[in-house]
Enzyme design. Structure first.
Site, mmCIF file in Angstrom:
data_model
loop_
_atom_site.group_PDB
_atom_site.id
_atom_site.type_symbol
_atom_site.label_atom_id
_atom_site.label_comp_id
_atom_site.label_asym_id
_atom_site.label_seq_id
_atom_site.Cartn_x
_atom_site.Cartn_y
_atom_site.Cartn_z
ATOM 1 N N GLY A 36 0.836 -1.207 0.000
ATOM 2 C CA GLY A 36 0.000 0.000 0.000
ATOM 3 C C GLY A 36 0.865 1.249 0.000
ATOM 4 O O GLY A 36 2.090 1.171 0.126
ATOM 5 N N SER A 74 -3.346 -7.641 2.173
ATOM 6 C CA SER A 74 -2.582 -8.747 1.568
ATOM 7 C C SER A 74 -1.925 -8.242 0.295
ATOM 8 O O SER A 74 -2.542 -7.468 -0.441
ATOM 9 C CB SER A 74 -3.483 -9.930 1.192
ATOM 10 O OG SER A 74 -2.717 -10.952 0.567
ATOM 11 N N LYS A 90 1.385 -15.316 5.952
ATOM 12 C CA LYS A 90 1.139 -14.870 7.324
ATOM 13 C C LYS A 90 -0.084 -13.963 7.410
ATOM 14 O O LYS A 90 -0.899 -14.081 8.325
ATOM 15 C CB LYS A 90 2.381 -14.160 7.886
ATOM 16 C CG LYS A 90 3.485 -15.141 8.264
ATOM 17 C CD LYS A 90 4.763 -14.454 8.677
ATOM 18 C CE LYS A 90 4.709 -13.950 10.092
ATOM 19 N NZ LYS A 90 6.041 -13.436 10.544
ATOM 20 N N ASN A 98 -6.098 -12.673 13.552
ATOM 21 C CA ASN A 98 -6.106 -11.463 14.389
ATOM 22 C C ASN A 98 -7.338 -10.595 14.100
ATOM 23 O O ASN A 98 -7.937 -10.024 15.013
ATOM 24 C CB ASN A 98 -4.829 -10.658 14.173
ATOM 25 C CG ASN A 98 -3.614 -11.359 14.768
ATOM 26 O OD1 ASN A 98 -3.748 -12.157 15.705
ATOM 27 N ND2 ASN A 98 -2.441 -11.079 14.228
ATOM 28 N N ALA A 113 -11.783 -10.188 2.246
ATOM 29 C CA ALA A 113 -11.473 -10.090 0.818
ATOM 30 C C ALA A 113 -10.856 -11.407 0.388
ATOM 31 O O ALA A 113 -9.685 -11.675 0.656
ATOM 32 C CB ALA A 113 -10.498 -8.948 0.564
ATOM 33 N N TYR A 144 -0.502 -17.516 -2.079
ATOM 34 C CA TYR A 144 -1.675 -16.630 -2.061
ATOM 35 C C TYR A 144 -2.964 -17.453 -2.048
ATOM 36 O O TYR A 144 -3.852 -17.229 -1.219
ATOM 37 C CB TYR A 144 -1.627 -15.738 -3.297
ATOM 38 C CG TYR A 144 -2.730 -14.696 -3.382
ATOM 39 C CD1 TYR A 144 -2.812 -13.672 -2.443
ATOM 40 C CD2 TYR A 144 -3.655 -14.724 -4.424
ATOM 41 C CE1 TYR A 144 -3.804 -12.694 -2.544
ATOM 42 C CE2 TYR A 144 -4.640 -13.749 -4.527
ATOM 43 C CZ TYR A 144 -4.716 -12.739 -3.592
ATOM 44 O OH TYR A 144 -5.689 -11.779 -3.690
ATOM 45 N N TYR A 158 -15.168 -19.234 12.583
ATOM 46 C CA TYR A 158 -15.560 -18.218 13.575
ATOM 47 C C TYR A 158 -17.048 -17.891 13.467
ATOM 48 O O TYR A 158 -17.708 -17.621 14.467
ATOM 49 C CB TYR A 158 -14.710 -16.946 13.404
ATOM 50 C CG TYR A 158 -13.484 -16.935 14.283
ATOM 51 C CD1 TYR A 158 -12.420 -17.806 14.049
ATOM 52 C CD2 TYR A 158 -13.379 -16.062 15.363
ATOM 53 C CE1 TYR A 158 -11.298 -17.818 14.851
ATOM 54 C CE2 TYR A 158 -12.257 -16.067 16.182
ATOM 55 C CZ TYR A 158 -11.218 -16.944 15.917
ATOM 56 O OH TYR A 158 -10.113 -16.944 16.725
ATOM 57 N N THR A 174 -9.565 -6.808 -11.004
ATOM 58 C CA THR A 174 -10.101 -5.458 -10.825
ATOM 59 C C THR A 174 -9.040 -4.461 -11.262
ATOM 60 O O THR A 174 -7.839 -4.717 -11.109
ATOM 61 C CB THR A 174 -10.457 -5.249 -9.336
ATOM 62 O OG1 THR A 174 -11.405 -6.257 -8.968
ATOM 63 C CG2 THR A 174 -11.066 -3.876 -9.090
#
Ligand code: UDP
Length: 312
Positions: A36, A74, A90, A98, A113, A144, A158, A174
């Site tokens: 990013g 990611s 990770k 987390n 995502a 990935y 969860y 995209t």
């Protein structure tokens, strides 16, 4: 709502920040900035917005209430995740754990995502959500693909075990403003090559297919999914399918470029075909893409042109 966006300084994440702020929410963007960029959020002036530089694989630390987590952190370009395979695994595994822990602690919802890469090199075309995929776990893309498949599995666990309000979007190719010029993906590569008069690098014979969704359409689908009651994975993408060679010709035409097309080796495990079946998104979210490829590419060209200007 107070919404945490992991990967908030990334390509899709930063557009989600814009959309959530425009809808009147408070946004906390979290990013470790390995793929990013602060440039993607530099335009945001809102007092409802804040940014935390954190590596979410180590933990996510947010004071105060959180209503929803949009989990977008990611590396996502094949070139990036080939260079960062361990960080990619990770963030998909520990980062997602987390993020779910934060959701549980705060009583928040979470949207993961995910990706069309969970379908691997698909034997079913177009890809619908019930297809389990054809992934090589130990190939170069495995870091990935398997990270995202694990992420989907732990999100569902969860949801089932702790009753967390989770959603899963499977994002297809995209494009749009704020993609990195050199992230190695087809759109930035071809557009930059055409604008700079370099040869367009088609991998393989260019017969492999992809279907390209403009980023604002994608963000609209994600926003609708966040607001929905749908917990199972939902494809969001544009079903208009091109061969890579056709796409190279389209970029050449739209840039009025004289650049030649050259052929380079096809990367290992490069999916031969990809096109979303979006009937579920149409039915459940009332969503379908609206931005045509020429209109979307024109906006993308403007962005890349301004970034390529000397001193910009
Ligand atoms: N591709 C290409 N030339 C490039 C970059 C990509 O021919 O300079 C091809 C690549 O082999 C793949 C498609 O374009 O078939 C899309 O690649 P991208 O890296 O954008 O993402 P993917 O869809 O494979 O995840």
């Amino acid at each position: 709502m107070r919404i945490v966006i992991t990967g908030g300084a990334g390509f899709v994440g930063s557009h989600l920040c814009d959309r959530c702020l425009a809808e009147g929410h408070e946004v906390v963007a979290v990013d470790n900035l390995i793929t990013g960029s602060p440039d993607n959020i530099a335009h945001i002036q809102s007092p409802q917005f804040s940014f935390r530089r954190q590596n979410i694989s180590e933990g996510i630390f947010i004071d105060g209430p959180v209503d929803f987590i949009l989990h977008f952190a990611s590396p996502a370009s094949p070139v990036d995740y080939l260079e960062l395979p361990i960080q990619t695994l990770k963030v998909g595994a520990m980062g997602t754990h987390n993020a779910l822990g934060l959701a549980r602690a705060k009583g928040a919802g979470l949207l993961l995502a995910s990706t069309s890469e969970v379908y691997g090199d698909p034997h079913v075309h177009p890809q619908h959500e019930e297809y389990w995929g054809n992934v090589n776990p130990i190939g170069p893309r495995g870091c990935y693909d398997e990270a995202k498949r694990f992420a989907e599995a732990i999100v569902m666990a969860y949801h089932r075990m702790h009753g967390i309000d989770t959603k899963i979007v499977r994002i297809f190719n995209t494009y749009g403003p704020r993609m990195r010029l050199r992230d190695g993906r087809i759109v930035p590569n071809f557009v930059r090559q055409a604008l700079e008069g370099e040869a367009l690098t088609v991998y393989g014979d260019g017969s492999q297919t992809r279907s390209f969704c403009f980023v604002t359409d994608l963000v609209d689908g994600i926003y609708r999914l966040m607001m929905s009651d749908e917990h199972l994975p939902t494809n969001v993408g544009n079903p208009l399918e091109f061969t890579v060679l056709e796409f190279a010709e389209l970029v050449r035409k739209m840039t009025q470029s004289e650049s030649p097309i050259i052929f380079q080796p096809l990367p290992q495990d490069d999916p031969k075909q990809r096109k979303p079946d979006i009937s579920k998104a149409q039915r459940v979210l009332g969503w379908e893409p609206k931005v045509g490829i020429e209109e979307g590419l024109a906006q993308t060209l403007d962005y890349f042109s301004s970034r390529l200007k000397p001193n910009s």
